[in-house]
Enzyme design. Structure first.
Site, PDB file in Angstrom:
ATOM      1  N   GLY A  43       0.794  -1.230   0.000  1.00  0.00           N
ATOM      2  CA  GLY A  43       0.000   0.000   0.000  1.00  0.00           C
ATOM      3  C   GLY A  43       0.823   1.274   0.000  1.00  0.00           C
ATOM      4  N   GLY A 118     -10.076  -3.826  -8.190  1.00  0.00           N
ATOM      5  CA  GLY A 118     -11.277  -4.548  -7.761  1.00  0.00           C
ATOM      6  C   GLY A 118     -12.473  -3.617  -7.678  1.00  0.00           C
ATOM      7  N   GLY A 190       4.371  17.261   6.413  1.00  0.00           N
ATOM      8  CA  GLY A 190       5.103  18.495   6.164  1.00  0.00           C
ATOM      9  C   GLY A 190       6.389  18.574   6.973  1.00  0.00           C
ATOM     10  CG  LEU A 326      -1.560   6.812  12.740  1.00  0.00           C
ATOM     11  CD1 LEU A 326      -1.578   6.786  14.260  1.00  0.00           C
ATOM     12  CD2 LEU A 326      -0.299   7.499  12.234  1.00  0.00           C
ATOM     13  CG  HIS A 328       0.586   1.899  14.346  1.00  0.00           C
ATOM     14  ND1 HIS A 328       1.370   2.792  13.665  1.00  0.00           N
ATOM     15  CD2 HIS A 328       0.019   2.593  15.347  1.00  0.00           C
ATOM     16  CE1 HIS A 328       1.290   3.979  14.240  1.00  0.00           C
ATOM     17  NE2 HIS A 328       0.461   3.882  15.266  1.00  0.00           N
ATOM     18  CG  HIS A 451      22.357   4.088  35.236  1.00  0.00           C
ATOM     19  ND1 HIS A 451      21.949   5.371  34.940  1.00  0.00           N
ATOM     20  CD2 HIS A 451      23.678   4.159  35.528  1.00  0.00           C
ATOM     21  CE1 HIS A 451      22.986   6.183  35.064  1.00  0.00           C
ATOM     22  NE2 HIS A 451      24.051   5.475  35.413  1.00  0.00           N
TER      23      HIS A 451
HETATM   24  P1  FAD Z   1      -3.138   2.052   1.960  1.00  0.00           P
HETATM   25  O1  FAD Z   1      -1.814   1.787   2.537  1.00  0.00           O
HETATM   26  O2  FAD Z   1      -3.380   3.349   1.297  1.00  0.00           O
HETATM   27  O3  FAD Z   1      -3.395   0.862   0.943  1.00  0.00           O
HETATM   28  C1  FAD Z   1      -4.500   0.807   0.125  1.00  0.00           C
HETATM   29  C2  FAD Z   1      -4.140   0.033  -1.132  1.00  0.00           C
HETATM   30  O4  FAD Z   1      -5.341  -0.256  -1.849  1.00  0.00           O
HETATM   31  C3  FAD Z   1      -3.258   0.792  -2.104  1.00  0.00           C
HETATM   32  O5  FAD Z   1      -2.094   0.057  -2.365  1.00  0.00           O
HETATM   33  C4  FAD Z   1      -4.113   0.961  -3.360  1.00  0.00           C
HETATM   34  O6  FAD Z   1      -3.367   0.812  -4.557  1.00  0.00           O
HETATM   35  C5  FAD Z   1      -5.087  -0.190  -3.225  1.00  0.00           C
HETATM   36  N1  FAD Z   1      -6.369   0.023  -3.879  1.00  0.00           N
HETATM   37  C6  FAD Z   1      -7.193   1.100  -3.771  1.00  0.00           C
HETATM   38  N2  FAD Z   1      -8.321   0.896  -4.478  1.00  0.00           N
HETATM   39  C7  FAD Z   1      -8.216  -0.328  -5.034  1.00  0.00           C
HETATM   40  C8  FAD Z   1      -9.056  -1.112  -5.863  1.00  0.00           C
HETATM   41  N3  FAD Z   1     -10.266  -0.673  -6.239  1.00  0.00           N
HETATM   42  N4  FAD Z   1      -8.619  -2.329  -6.265  1.00  0.00           N
HETATM   43  C9  FAD Z   1      -7.400  -2.792  -5.870  1.00  0.00           C
HETATM   44  N5  FAD Z   1      -6.570  -2.104  -5.075  1.00  0.00           N
HETATM   45  C10 FAD Z   1      -6.972  -0.893  -4.660  1.00  0.00           C
HETATM   46  N6  FAD Z   1       1.658   5.785   9.028  1.00  0.00           N
HETATM   47  C11 FAD Z   1       2.333   5.315  10.108  1.00  0.00           C
HETATM   48  O7  FAD Z   1       1.728   4.624  10.934  1.00  0.00           O
HETATM   49  N7  FAD Z   1       3.659   5.579  10.288  1.00  0.00           N
HETATM   50  C12 FAD Z   1       4.355   6.331   9.414  1.00  0.00           C
HETATM   51  O8  FAD Z   1       5.549   6.550   9.608  1.00  0.00           O
HETATM   52  C13 FAD Z   1       3.681   6.843   8.275  1.00  0.00           C
HETATM   53  N8  FAD Z   1       4.347   7.580   7.382  1.00  0.00           N
HETATM   54  C14 FAD Z   1       3.685   8.028   6.272  1.00  0.00           C
HETATM   55  C15 FAD Z   1       4.385   8.810   5.365  1.00  0.00           C
HETATM   56  C16 FAD Z   1       3.763   9.272   4.240  1.00  0.00           C
HETATM   57  C17 FAD Z   1       4.541  10.100   3.241  1.00  0.00           C
HETATM   58  C18 FAD Z   1       2.386   8.957   3.997  1.00  0.00           C
HETATM   59  C19 FAD Z   1       1.695   9.430   2.758  1.00  0.00           C
HETATM   60  C20 FAD Z   1       1.678   8.199   4.902  1.00  0.00           C
HETATM   61  C21 FAD Z   1       2.316   7.736   6.057  1.00  0.00           C
HETATM   62  N9  FAD Z   1       1.643   6.985   7.019  1.00  0.00           N
HETATM   63  C22 FAD Z   1       2.311   6.532   8.120  1.00  0.00           C
HETATM   64  C23 FAD Z   1       0.225   6.640   6.866  1.00  0.00           C
HETATM   65  C24 FAD Z   1       0.081   5.202   6.329  1.00  0.00           C
HETATM   66  O9  FAD Z   1       0.746   5.105   5.096  1.00  0.00           O
HETATM   67  C25 FAD Z   1      -1.389   4.837   6.163  1.00  0.00           C
HETATM   68  O10 FAD Z   1      -2.092   5.078   7.362  1.00  0.00           O
HETATM   69  C26 FAD Z   1      -1.544   3.381   5.795  1.00  0.00           C
HETATM   70  O11 FAD Z   1      -0.864   3.073   4.607  1.00  0.00           O
HETATM   71  C27 FAD Z   1      -3.022   3.011   5.650  1.00  0.00           C
HETATM   72  O12 FAD Z   1      -3.148   1.674   5.286  1.00  0.00           O
HETATM   73  P2  FAD Z   1      -4.399   1.153   4.440  1.00  0.00           P
HETATM   74  O13 FAD Z   1      -4.182  -0.307   4.281  1.00  0.00           O
HETATM   75  O14 FAD Z   1      -5.646   1.614   5.052  1.00  0.00           O
HETATM   76  O15 FAD Z   1      -4.307   1.895   3.040  1.00  0.00           O
HETATM   77  P1  NAD Z   2      -2.199  16.339   8.834  1.00  0.00           P
HETATM   78  O1  NAD Z   2      -3.665  16.333   8.984  1.00  0.00           O
HETATM   79  O2  NAD Z   2      -1.350  15.695   9.849  1.00  0.00           O
HETATM   80  O3  NAD Z   2      -1.689  17.846   8.729  1.00  0.00           O
HETATM   81  C1  NAD Z   2      -2.157  18.746   7.779  1.00  0.00           C
HETATM   82  C2  NAD Z   2      -1.872  20.146   8.252  1.00  0.00           C
HETATM   83  O4  NAD Z   2      -2.160  21.032   7.189  1.00  0.00           O
HETATM   84  C3  NAD Z   2      -2.717  20.560   9.440  1.00  0.00           C
HETATM   85  O5  NAD Z   2      -1.891  21.089  10.446  1.00  0.00           O
HETATM   86  C4  NAD Z   2      -3.664  21.607   8.849  1.00  0.00           C
HETATM   87  O6  NAD Z   2      -4.012  22.611   9.770  1.00  0.00           O
HETATM   88  C5  NAD Z   2      -2.843  22.157   7.713  1.00  0.00           C
HETATM   89  N1  NAD Z   2      -3.624  22.721   6.613  1.00  0.00           N
HETATM   90  C6  NAD Z   2      -4.746  22.234   6.045  1.00  0.00           C
HETATM   91  N2  NAD Z   2      -5.149  23.013   5.044  1.00  0.00           N
HETATM   92  C7  NAD Z   2      -4.244  24.030   4.950  1.00  0.00           C
HETATM   93  C8  NAD Z   2      -4.112  25.150   4.096  1.00  0.00           C
HETATM   94  N3  NAD Z   2      -4.978  25.398   3.117  1.00  0.00           N
HETATM   95  N4  NAD Z   2      -3.063  25.971   4.294  1.00  0.00           N
HETATM   96  C9  NAD Z   2      -2.163  25.725   5.280  1.00  0.00           C
HETATM   97  N5  NAD Z   2      -2.249  24.677   6.111  1.00  0.00           N
HETATM   98  C10 NAD Z   2      -3.269  23.828   5.944  1.00  0.00           C
HETATM   99  O7  NAD Z   2      -1.937  15.739   7.367  1.00  0.00           O
HETATM  100  P2  NAD Z   2      -0.598  15.299   6.614  1.00  0.00           P
HETATM  101  O8  NAD Z   2       0.598  15.833   7.284  1.00  0.00           O
HETATM  102  O9  NAD Z   2      -0.839  15.598   5.187  1.00  0.00           O
HETATM  103  O10 NAD Z   2      -0.615  13.734   6.817  1.00  0.00           O
HETATM  104  C11 NAD Z   2      -1.702  12.939   6.321  1.00  0.00           C
HETATM  105  C12 NAD Z   2      -1.905  11.706   7.137  1.00  0.00           C
HETATM  106  O11 NAD Z   2      -0.801  10.818   7.019  1.00  0.00           O
HETATM  107  C13 NAD Z   2      -2.052  12.016   8.617  1.00  0.00           C
HETATM  108  O12 NAD Z   2      -3.234  11.405   9.072  1.00  0.00           O
HETATM  109  C14 NAD Z   2      -0.861  11.408   9.264  1.00  0.00           C
HETATM  110  O13 NAD Z   2      -1.196  10.810  10.501  1.00  0.00           O
HETATM  111  C15 NAD Z   2      -0.399  10.349   8.275  1.00  0.00           C
HETATM  112  N6  NAD Z   2       1.055  10.264   8.375  1.00  0.00           N
HETATM  113  C16 NAD Z   2       1.609   9.722   9.483  1.00  0.00           C
HETATM  114  C17 NAD Z   2       2.972   9.707   9.648  1.00  0.00           C
HETATM  115  C18 NAD Z   2       3.562   9.110  10.878  1.00  0.00           C
HETATM  116  O14 NAD Z   2       2.854   8.412  11.581  1.00  0.00           O
HETATM  117  N7  NAD Z   2       4.828   9.339  11.169  1.00  0.00           N
HETATM  118  C19 NAD Z   2       3.786  10.251   8.684  1.00  0.00           C
HETATM  119  C20 NAD Z   2       3.201  10.831   7.568  1.00  0.00           C
HETATM  120  C21 NAD Z   2       1.837  10.823   7.434  1.00  0.00           C
END
Ligand code: FAD
Ligand code: NAD
Length: 472
Positions: A43, A118, A190, A326, A328, A451
């Site tokens: 994903g 799908g 960000g 997230l 996890h 420690h």
């Molecule tokens: P996804 O991981 O989005 O998986 C969904 C999958 O479904 C995709 O591969 C997509 O191709 C597939 N799909 C969609 N529609 C269809 C369809 N119709 N048929 C077949 N396949 C389909 N979370 C953390 O906990 N820790 C982190 O450090 C963290 N870092 C992140 C950094 C970034 C840059 C981003 C963008 C996100 C991060 N996240 C992090 C968030 C995390 O990636 C998501 O919460 C997580 O991947 C969600 O899992 P999911 O299985 O719900 O969906």
């Molecule tokens: P976020 O919701 O964490 O933060 C978005 C920020 O953008 C907010 O502070 C909001 O106030 C601001 N914002 C919204 N509209 C705006 C605008 N027009 N101008 C200026 N600021 C604006 O979203 P994200 O950082 O895009 O992350 C998306 C999701 O991915 C989150 O749910 C996050 O938990 C998940 N993620 C998790 C991790 C991790 O667990 N380490 C890492 C990356 C992403």
């Protein structure tokens, strides 16, 4: 289109929610298929999210440390330079290893991996458009688990080309370090991606609509501390500032911004703009309309406590439905959904899901923020301990940050734990376990911690809620 085999479960989406649900369902003896359209399992998280971003965060931190912090450690290094291509290659190698590892897990657990898009045709049928362009495949099934995840929310009027105007997907794959990067949105993405490019040499400005960074749920002390520390690393912040519009028609990108309070407008320019204003559920082409499944005003598929839609055999987990986005959290739901199908019960403790921001230092938390506890009206006590007073942090020359405990004033039960500091993301696991077990802060303070370790700061912050810390 036909396929003679009927499945017990068809999972749509192979991310952390979907692949874990599929493996668990198969382990429980259910005949399971997982449909994934991106050509790789894992994903968003493994392909373009958690994993590649952490690879870049780790390696950019090492680079930055060697450049700016190594002399004080008695190590003289000369001629340090960045090889971005190799840094990206290291990232790609980690991603490839992990995504193909899931394919192996599917084979070991006998999950059918169906490569394609799908679409739900009816309550008991998923039709797949194969990636390789062949004829549609029909998968008949008793149960469906939707785990289609999320996508970056676009900024109106600013078209993403993943080169000049990027989402996180482009930001993990830039081919050169931008001179100036503007990040729209001071949330987790960000700040993590802003950190990477700032360490590699970009001048990074984060424009955030709210008055605090970190996105929803971050404790105000953590947010303020992180802003100060990231600011010291060179990241500039424009808080309480709204981006009005953007223009990417020239060589760079020009943004019009406006102070939320004073209405003052100005324009700023950047070579690369990262749009990081949140993510939205992804349901395109999923065929929800064929079975009358509804989404709420934010596009999240509506479900009950057992992840069921209006059709009790169609369940939904992960980013595409309610709750924290997230990996996890999605995984826990994947296991629970499979268990609901097989056993009729499953459980996720939403009060014990940790959050980690992998900047340096890291920020990590579990439970409620102080502002949330205050709002609830509950009487509480706070205990804090700074890493500057921790022996291991001192020997590591890595002393920024603190541990903060919030406990119920009457019962001492832990309400929230917030850490800014080295290895906070690993340390929070102890706090999650404590909350899972309903521990008091005194339970932690009376538990021996080795420690010299950073975890002694954790113990002493717990001690400070009901007594005094020893070393501060
Ligand atoms: P996804 O991981 O989005 O998986 C969904 C999958 O479904 C995709 O591969 C997509 O191709 C597939 N799909 C969609 N529609 C269809 C369809 N119709 N048929 C077949 N396949 C389909 N979370 C953390 O906990 N820790 C982190 O450090 C963290 N870092 C992140 C950094 C970034 C840059 C981003 C963008 C996100 C991060 N996240 C992090 C968030 C995390 O990636 C998501 O919460 C997580 O991947 C969600 O899992 P999911 O299985 O719900 O969906
Ligand atoms: P976020 O919701 O964490 O933060 C978005 C920020 O953008 C907010 O502070 C909001 O106030 C601001 N914002 C919204 N509209 C705006 C605008 N027009 N101008 C200026 N600021 C604006 O979203 P994200 O950082 O895009 O992350 C998306 C999701 O991915 C989150 O749910 C996050 O938990 C998940 N993620 C998790 C991790 C991790 O667990 N380490 C890492 C990356 C992403």
């Amino acid at each position: 289109a036909s396929d003679a085999t009927e499945h017990d479960v068809v999972v749509i989406g192979g991310g952390p929610g979907g692949y874990v649900a599929a493996i668990k369902a198969a382990q429980l003896g259910l005949k399971t298929a997982c449909v994934e359209k991106r050509g790789a399992l894992g994903g968003t998280c493994l392909n373009v999210g958690c994993i590649p971003s952490k690879s870049l965060l780790n390696n950019s931190h090492i680079y930055h440390q060697i450049k700016h912090d190594i002399k004080q450690r008695g190590i003289d290094v000369e001629g340090v330079s960045l090889n971005l291509e190799n840094m990206m290659a290291a990232k790609d190698k980690s991603v490839k290893g992990l995504t193909s590892g899931i394919e192996t897990l599917f084979k070991m657990n006998k999950v059918d991996y169906v490569k394609g898009t799908g679409s739900i045709a009816n309550e008991n049928e998923v039709v797949v458009k194969p990636l390789d362009g062949g004829a549609d495949i029909s998968l008949k099934t008793k149960n469906i688990i939707i785990a289609t995840g999320s996508e970056a929310t676009p900024f109106p009027g600013l078209e993403v080309d993943e080169k000049k105007v990027v989402t996180s997907t482009g930001a993990i794959a830039l081919t050169e370090v931008p001179k100036k990067m503007v990040v729209i949105g001071g949330g987790i993405i960000g700040l993590e991606m802003g950190s990477v490019w700032s360490r590699l040499g970009a001048e990074v400005t984060v424009v955030e609509f709210l008055e605090a960074i970190g996105g929803p749920g971050m404790d105000a002390d953590v947010s303020k501390t992180m802003q100060r520390l990231l600011g010291r690393q060179g990241i500039k912040f424009k808080l309480a500032t709204k981006v009005l519009s953007g223009d990417a028609s020239g060589e760079g990108v020009k943004l019009e911004i406006e102070g939320v309070k004073n209405g003052k407008t100005e324009s700023i320019e950047a070579d690369v703009v990262l749009v990081a204003i949140g993510r939205r559920p992804y349901t395109e082409g999923l065929g929800l309309e064929n079975v009358g499944i509804e989404t709420d005003e934010r596009g999240r598929i509506i479900i009950d406590q057992e992840y069921r839609t209006k059709h009790s055999n169609i369940r939904v987990i992960g980013d595409v439905t309610f709750g924290a986005m997230l990996a996890h959290k999605a995984e826990e739901e994947g296991i629970a959904a499979a268990e609901f199908i097989k056993k009729g019960y499953g459980h996720v403790n939403y009060g014990a899901i940790p959050s980690v921001m992998y900047t340096h230092p890291e920020a990590a938390w579990v439970g409620q923020s102080e502002q949330d506890v205050k709002k609830s009206g509950k009487e509480y006590v706070v205990g804090t301990f700074p890493f500057i007073a921790n022996s291991r942090a001192k020997t590591n020359l890595d002393t920024d940050g603190m541990v903060k405990f919030i406990a119920d004033k009457e019962t001492d039960r832990i309400l929230g734990i917030h850490i800014v500091g080295p290895n906070a993301g690993e340390m929070i696991a102890e706090g999650v376990l404590a909350i899972e077990y309903g521990a008091s802060s005194e339970d932690i303070a009376r538990t021996s911690h080795a420690h010299p370790t950073l975890s002694e700061a954790f113990k002493e912050a717990a001690m400070a809620t009901y007594d005094k810390a020893i070393h501060a």
